[in-house]
Design a protein around this motif. Structure first.
Motif, mmCIF file in Angstrom:
data_model
loop_
_atom_site.group_PDB
_atom_site.id
_atom_site.type_symbol
_atom_site.label_atom_id
_atom_site.label_comp_id
_atom_site.label_asym_id
_atom_site.label_seq_id
_atom_site.Cartn_x
_atom_site.Cartn_y
_atom_site.Cartn_z
ATOM 1 N N UNK A 228 0.825 -1.216 0.000
ATOM 2 C CA UNK A 228 0.000 0.000 0.000
ATOM 3 C C UNK A 228 0.855 1.260 0.000
ATOM 4 N N UNK A 229 1.963 1.255 0.731
ATOM 5 C CA UNK A 229 2.819 2.436 0.803
ATOM 6 C C UNK A 229 3.445 2.736 -0.553
ATOM 7 N N UNK A 230 3.893 1.693 -1.244
ATOM 8 C CA UNK A 230 4.480 1.894 -2.573
ATOM 9 C C UNK A 230 3.449 2.442 -3.547
ATOM 10 N N UNK A 231 2.246 1.885 -3.522
ATOM 11 C CA UNK A 231 1.178 2.385 -4.403
ATOM 12 C C UNK A 231 0.885 3.856 -4.128
ATOM 13 N N UNK A 232 0.784 4.168 -2.839
ATOM 14 C CA UNK A 232 0.487 5.551 -2.481
ATOM 15 C C UNK A 232 1.610 6.474 -2.930
ATOM 16 N N UNK A 233 2.854 6.066 -2.705
ATOM 17 C CA UNK A 233 3.991 6.907 -3.078
ATOM 18 C C UNK A 233 3.994 7.196 -4.573
ATOM 19 N N UNK A 310 -1.550 -2.427 5.545
ATOM 20 C CA UNK A 310 -2.501 -2.710 4.454
ATOM 21 C C UNK A 310 -3.222 -1.451 3.977
ATOM 22 N N UNK A 311 -2.832 -0.282 4.524
ATOM 23 C CA UNK A 311 -3.498 0.951 4.133
ATOM 24 C C UNK A 311 -2.506 2.109 4.254
ATOM 25 N N UNK A 312 -2.557 3.017 3.303
ATOM 26 C CA UNK A 312 -1.736 4.230 3.340
ATOM 27 C C UNK A 312 -2.559 5.380 2.780
ATOM 28 N N UNK A 313 -2.365 6.564 3.363
ATOM 29 C CA UNK A 313 -3.179 7.713 2.986
ATOM 30 C C UNK A 313 -2.321 8.949 2.755
#
Length: 441
Positions: A228-233, A310-313
């Motif tokens: 999730x962190x990679x996707x958000x970044x 499992x979650x990043x915002x």
């Protein structure tokens, strides 16, 4: 609050207001404005006014008072001659980390001929100017028309617990008002060796969004493609670096024409961006007025070094041209991709008003009376003000917090920046100009 004979009343009140820590963290979290509101209430009552205090939530206090204007006959008011003018400020401020400041951001320190502290320019300076200009105007026989004087809470959170609440729940407080003046306009900048004042006649729309990425929770040592962190970044970088196209409005075209005249440039040859960059420190605001901006402002993810969450915002502050909000949101969703959820946290409309009319003429004349020979130019504010909420009542708002500034002060950098400060003599200039306007218009 302590009295200091060496300070003007405007500087003293601004200093006192800074010493109330009214930090607004957003999303309903705030230190509250109530203490500052009671201070303002006392000042207004001392002028013979009867202010109303409104709490939209515990600790979220706004103050509103009506001042009767001078009319030759009482019937003139009922006929709508010289409609009421709203003069408003806000009492909350954005957070300040003392570790990054040269002074205590809530001490209201006087140093080097300036008042330092969070709110010195955004916007406890204008709050103080309103109070002292109002006192002078009342002592001189009253304003030329009815005034609705408002000090709102929660402006730094879009006015949810301030102007928007009051407009929705207490619209009668603004009865008879058709125009308003507030912050981030009427300040000076040096352009091509000449002082020019930027009068705010519009502001961009506001869209605050949250990006949410979801993935697989796992041990930090594993190979996890669904992170999730990679996707958000990746989404944050894509949106933060996106080059939004140039979009000129009537206001920015007018401004560019006037700037080109002062700079002696041909905007068709050098381009709008280069014209704006040549305005010196004023470019800090002006370059953001000709296109949408999308700035990441907060990241939140995870709870331990060796746990993949499992979650990043992420929070993104988007400012669009008036009327472009839906189109920009659609483009944002295309940029970040289908795996990222886009949540609209808050949105508010943009405003644009012609650089003409009786109030504009009087604001221009006021600045030129107090600084003969100065240029006065219209501009579109890249941020927003409580004028957005008032517009829902048909009230046309402008930015007129007059400040005569020295060229070396990077005024745009003071807004939400570190070591926020304002020259003491600029406060006195603003008080005098504002009192002049209220007595004449």
């Amino acid at each position: 609050m302590a009295f200091d004979a060496a300070l003007s009343d405007t500087a003293r009140i601004a200093r006192d207001l800074i010493r109330f820590d009214t930090t607004n963290y957003g999303e309903g979290r705030s230190n509250g404005e109530t203490e500052a509101a009671h201070y303002v209430e006392a000042e207004l009552r001392d002028m013979g006014l009867d202010p109303v205090l409104i709490d939209a939530a515990p600790g979220r206090t706004s103050v509103i008072a009506r001042v009767e204007g001078r009319y030759e006959h009482p019937v003139d008011r009922s006929r709508g001659e010289r409609p009421a003018l709203v003069v408003h400020g806000h009492l909350d401020v954005v957070p300040a980390d003392p570790a990054n400041w040269s002074v205590d951001p809530f001490a209201g320190e006087i140093r080097d001929g300036m008042l330092w502290g969070r709110g010195a320019v955004d916007m406890k300076n204008m709050d103080a100017m309103i109070l002292t200009a109002l006192r002078q105007t009342i002592a001189a026989g009253g304003p030329n028309r009815d005034l609705v004087v408002a000090f709102f809470s929660d402006e730094e959170n879009g006015g949810v617990f301030g102007s928007h609440h009051i407009v929705s729940e207490h619209p009668h407080l603004f009865a008879g008002a058709t125009e308003a003046i507030s912050e981030v306009g009427g300040y000076s900048a040096e352009i091509a060796g000449r002082r020019a004042y930027l009068l705010q006649t519009g502001e961009k729309a506001l869209v605050w969004i949250k990006l949410v990425a979801r993935g697989t929770a796992a041990h930090g040592s594993r190979v996890i493609r669904d992170n999730a962190v990679t996707k958000l970044a990746e989404a944050v970088v894509a949106l933060g670096r996106h080059e939004w196209p140039l979009h000129l409005t009537d206001t920015t075209r007018h401004l560019l024409a006037e700037l080109s005249r002062l700079l002696g440039t041909d905007p068709d040859k050098v381009g709008p961006d280069e014209v704006l960059l040549r305005t010196g420190t004023a470019a800090g605001f002006l370059t953001a007025t000709v296109r949408t901006t999308s700035n990441p402002t907060l990241l939140q993810a995870g709870y331990k070094h060796n746990v993949i969450p499992d979650r990043a915002e992420a929070l993104i502050d988007i400012r669009t041209m008036p009327g472009e909000e839906d189109a920009v949101l659609a483009e944002v969703r295309a940029i970040v991709g289908d795996e990222i959820e886009v949540v609209v946290m808050h949105r508010d409309l943009g405003l644009e008003t012609p650089f003409s009319g009786a109030l504009v003429d009087e604001m221009v004349a006021t600045l030129q009376r107090h600084d003969p020979g100065a240029e006065v130019l219209p501009y579109l504010l890249s941020g927003g003000t409580d004028n957005k909420a008032l517009s829902l009542l048909g009230i046309t708002g402008y930015g007129f917090a007059p400040l005569k500034l020295t060229p070396e002060l990077n005024f745009p950098a003071m807004f939400h920046g570190v070591d926020e400060r304002v020259p003491l003599d600029a406060l006195d200039f603003g008080h005098a100009a504002l009192a002049d306007l209220l007595g004449r218009y």
